[in-house]
Design a protein around this motif. Structure first.
Motif, short mmCIF file in Angstrom:
data_model
loop_
_atom_site.label_atom_id
_atom_site.label_comp_id
_atom_site.label_asym_id
_atom_site.label_seq_id
_atom_site.Cartn_x
_atom_site.Cartn_y
_atom_site.Cartn_z
N GLN A 231 -19.37 -0.89 1.47
CA GLN A 231 -18.74 0.00 0.49
C GLN A 231 -17.32 -0.50 0.23
OE1 GLN A 231 -20.90 4.31 0.70
NE2 GLN A 231 -18.99 4.13 1.84
N THR A 232 -16.71 0.07 -0.80
CA THR A 232 -15.38 -0.38 -1.20
C THR A 232 -14.29 0.46 -0.54
OG1 THR A 232 -16.20 -1.16 -3.33
CG2 THR A 232 -13.84 -0.73 -3.17
N GLU A 233 -13.24 -0.21 -0.10
CA GLU A 233 -12.08 0.44 0.47
C GLU A 233 -11.09 0.73 -0.67
OE1 GLU A 233 -10.50 1.23 4.60
OE2 GLU A 233 -12.44 0.95 3.65
N TYR A 234 -10.62 1.97 -0.73
CA TYR A 234 -9.69 2.39 -1.79
C TYR A 234 -8.36 2.84 -1.19
CZ TYR A 234 -13.42 2.45 -5.29
OH TYR A 234 -14.43 2.09 -6.14
N LEU A 235 -7.28 2.50 -1.88
CA LEU A 235 -5.97 3.05 -1.54
C LEU A 235 -5.80 4.35 -2.31
CD1 LEU A 235 -3.12 2.68 -0.22
CD2 LEU A 235 -2.43 1.55 -2.36
N ARG A 236 -5.42 5.43 -1.58
CA ARG A 236 -5.29 6.74 -2.22
C ARG A 236 -3.85 7.24 -2.31
NH1 ARG A 236 -9.87 9.31 -3.76
NH2 ARG A 236 -8.29 10.10 -5.18
N SER A 237 -2.98 6.87 -1.38
CA SER A 237 -1.60 7.37 -1.47
C SER A 237 -0.67 6.55 -0.58
CB SER A 237 -1.52 8.85 -1.06
OG SER A 237 -1.84 9.02 0.31
N LEU A 238 0.63 6.61 -0.93
CA LEU A 238 1.70 5.99 -0.15
C LEU A 238 2.82 7.00 0.03
CD1 LEU A 238 2.05 2.53 -1.98
CD2 LEU A 238 0.81 2.98 0.14
N TRP A 239 3.51 6.90 1.16
CA TRP A 239 4.65 7.79 1.44
C TRP A 239 5.67 7.05 2.27
CZ3 TRP A 239 6.56 9.41 6.20
CH2 TRP A 239 7.55 10.43 6.17
N MET A 240 6.95 7.24 1.93
CA MET A 240 8.07 6.74 2.72
C MET A 240 9.02 7.88 3.03
SD MET A 240 9.28 3.11 1.06
CE MET A 240 8.41 1.60 1.45
N LYS A 241 9.58 7.85 4.20
CA LYS A 241 10.58 8.85 4.57
C LYS A 241 11.85 8.66 3.76
CE LYS A 241 12.71 11.98 7.11
NZ LYS A 241 12.39 13.42 7.01
N ASP A 242 12.32 7.40 3.67
CA ASP A 242 13.55 7.11 2.95
C ASP A 242 13.41 5.74 2.31
OD1 ASP A 242 16.08 6.66 1.97
OD2 ASP A 242 17.12 6.88 3.88
N VAL A 243 13.16 5.71 1.02
CA VAL A 243 12.92 4.45 0.33
C VAL A 243 14.15 3.54 0.38
CG1 VAL A 243 13.62 5.29 -1.94
CG2 VAL A 243 11.94 3.45 -1.78
N SER A 244 15.34 4.11 0.55
CA SER A 244 16.55 3.30 0.61
C SER A 244 16.58 2.36 1.80
CB SER A 244 17.80 4.20 0.65
OG SER A 244 17.95 4.89 -0.57
N GLU A 245 15.77 2.63 2.81
CA GLU A 245 15.69 1.71 3.94
C GLU A 245 15.07 0.37 3.52
OE1 GLU A 245 16.85 1.86 6.88
OE2 GLU A 245 17.35 3.97 7.19
N TYR A 246 14.30 0.38 2.44
CA TYR A 246 13.62 -0.82 2.00
C TYR A 246 14.07 -1.30 0.63
CZ TYR A 246 10.49 0.57 5.79
OH TYR A 246 9.98 0.92 7.01
N GLU A 247 14.58 -0.41 -0.20
CA GLU A 247 15.06 -0.78 -1.53
C GLU A 247 16.30 0.06 -1.83
OE1 GLU A 247 14.59 -3.22 -3.38
OE2 GLU A 247 13.91 -2.77 -5.42
N ALA A 248 17.46 -0.58 -1.88
CA ALA A 248 18.70 0.13 -2.14
C ALA A 248 18.66 0.78 -3.53
CB ALA A 248 19.88 -0.85 -2.06
N TRP A 249 19.36 1.88 -3.66
CA TRP A 249 19.30 2.64 -4.92
C TRP A 249 19.80 1.81 -6.10
CZ3 TRP A 249 23.65 3.63 -7.83
CH2 TRP A 249 24.89 3.51 -7.21
N ILE A 250 20.73 0.88 -5.87
CA ILE A 250 21.25 0.09 -6.98
C ILE A 250 20.21 -0.88 -7.53
CG2 ILE A 250 23.64 0.25 -6.24
CD1 ILE A 250 23.42 -2.62 -5.20
#
Length: 385
Positions: A231-250
């Motif tokens: 069967q096929t594996e599907y991605l259903r959702s993503l969540w981050m606590k604080d996106v700024s840890e990985y991508e700065a707001w600027i």
């Protein structure tokens, strides 16, 4: 009687210093131009809202094509600026930063462009959200400096200039991002299309929360026996606590990259999926929902375990290897392992690397990555025909 002294010649500025000086000059000129012309502010906001590359970005070259008088004014101000750099106009800056971008990364919906003159800051050439701790310099229409936190987004609109993350060189469009180009830029693998997610434009995002793209999916079957072979594996959702840890707001919205590898299919495994997902900053902190195929899980050709690498794409000027050992059952039922190698760029931010076993279905109904606290990261999967 006189003495001759060796004349000390100042060292030439480094490439980073020179670029930062040039970008600071442009930021000051742009702040002054936007501060004196409401029409330019209104046009910039309108163009940013079109999200030509999927984010609130406007290429400098494209903007000057729309409004030539804007370009002429910028040339004049840059040439007049006493920065220590012999700049005759914007052409000198564009020679070093051909993909110069103007963005409104947060709070664009709060921008009353007819009356409000925003601060303008530049992305330092040596900026890396993992290590950069200094305050960011922003300029107002009078050239006064305002210091902004590199980690915490302000609650008002700010204009940011710097190299585009999504457009390369002198191109005027993005190869992978923008309306009609989707959210998942994956390759077809094992008969499952890499696919494209919704290509709707994002709602205005304040950087601190917002509605997800789609309504939550059905809860589905319990995870006690969550997978069936073939069967096929599907991605259903993503969540981050604080996106700024990985991508700065600027830098605007995150570019979440997923690579999935099988331990079989070659001496060092084989790639099942190489995909990109983009969403607003607020959406992934609320939970970003999707419904996109990842790969077809046939244990006889994929094995009973695969390897996941999640990272936030920032590119870079060199490649690095991320290695992961995947334990699995061979076609003869024997325990085996393969070390697979994921290739990313040196400025990319690794979020999570982990093996995924066919029989592992977490009681929490989500998978976890990153580390505890503000770097926490979760995703949900579904296995179905």
């Amino acid at each position: 009687m006189s003495c001759n002294r060796d004349q000390v010649v100042p060292a030439a500025p480094s490439a980073v210093t020179q670029t930062n000086q040039e970008l600071a000059t442009v930021a000051k000129a742009l702040a002054r131009t936007l501060g004196t012309e409401a029409a330019y502010r209104q046009l910039l906001k309108a163009e940013a809202l079109k999200q030509f590359d999927g984010d609130y970005d406007v290429l400098y070259r494209a903007f000057t094509d729309l409004q030539p008088t804007f370009g002429q004014r910028m040339d004049e101000l840059v040439a007049q600026s006493p920065t220590g750099q012999a700049l005759t106009g914007m052409a000198d800056v564009l020679a070093h930063v051909p993909n110069l971008n103007i963005s409104v990364p947060v709070n664009i919906n709060k921008w009353s462009a007819d009356t409000y003159s925003p601060l303008v800051l530049f992305i330092p050439a040596d900026f890396d959200e993992k290590t950069y701790t200094k305050p960011l310099q922003a300029y107002d229409k009078d050239g006064q400096v305002h210091l902004l936190d590199a980690k915490k987004a302000p609650d008002y609109p700010v204009v940011v200039i710097g190299p585009s993350e999504r457009v390369k060189g002198t191109a005027l469009t993005s190869e992978y991002f923008g309306p009609g180009k989707g959210q998942n830029q994956g390759k077809e693998a094992n008969g499952v299309p890499g696919g494209k997610g919704t290509n709707k434009l994002l709602p205005p995002d304040d950087g601190g929360g917002g509605a997800p793209y789609m309504p939550p999916p059905p809860i589905g079957q319990p995870y006690t026996t969550c997978r069936t072979d073939n069967q096929t594996e599907y991605l259903r959702s993503l969540w981050m606590k604080d996106v700024s840890e990985y991508e700065a707001w600027i830098l605007g919205q995150p570019e979440i990259h997923l690579i999935i590898m099988s331990p079989i299919g070659g001496a060092s495994g084989s790639t099942l999926l190489d995909a990109m997902y983009t969403m607003s900053r607020g959406a992934i902190e609320d939970t970003w929902y999707c419904n996109t195929g990842l790969y077809y899980w046939d244990k006889s050709t994929v094995s009973n375990s695969v390897g996941y690498l999640w990272y936030e794409q920032d590119e870079g000027d060199s490649s690095i290897d991320v290695k992961l050992t995947i334990g699995y059952k061979s076609d003869k039922g024997l325990n085996a392992s393969t070390e697979v190698t994921f290739k990313i760029k040196n400025k990319d931010d690794v979020i999570s690397t982990s093996p995924m076993n066919f029989d592992f279905c977490p009681s929490e109904k989500y998978y976890t990555g990153g580390t505890a606290g503000s770097r926490a990261f979760r995703w949900t999967l579904e296995n179905r025909p």
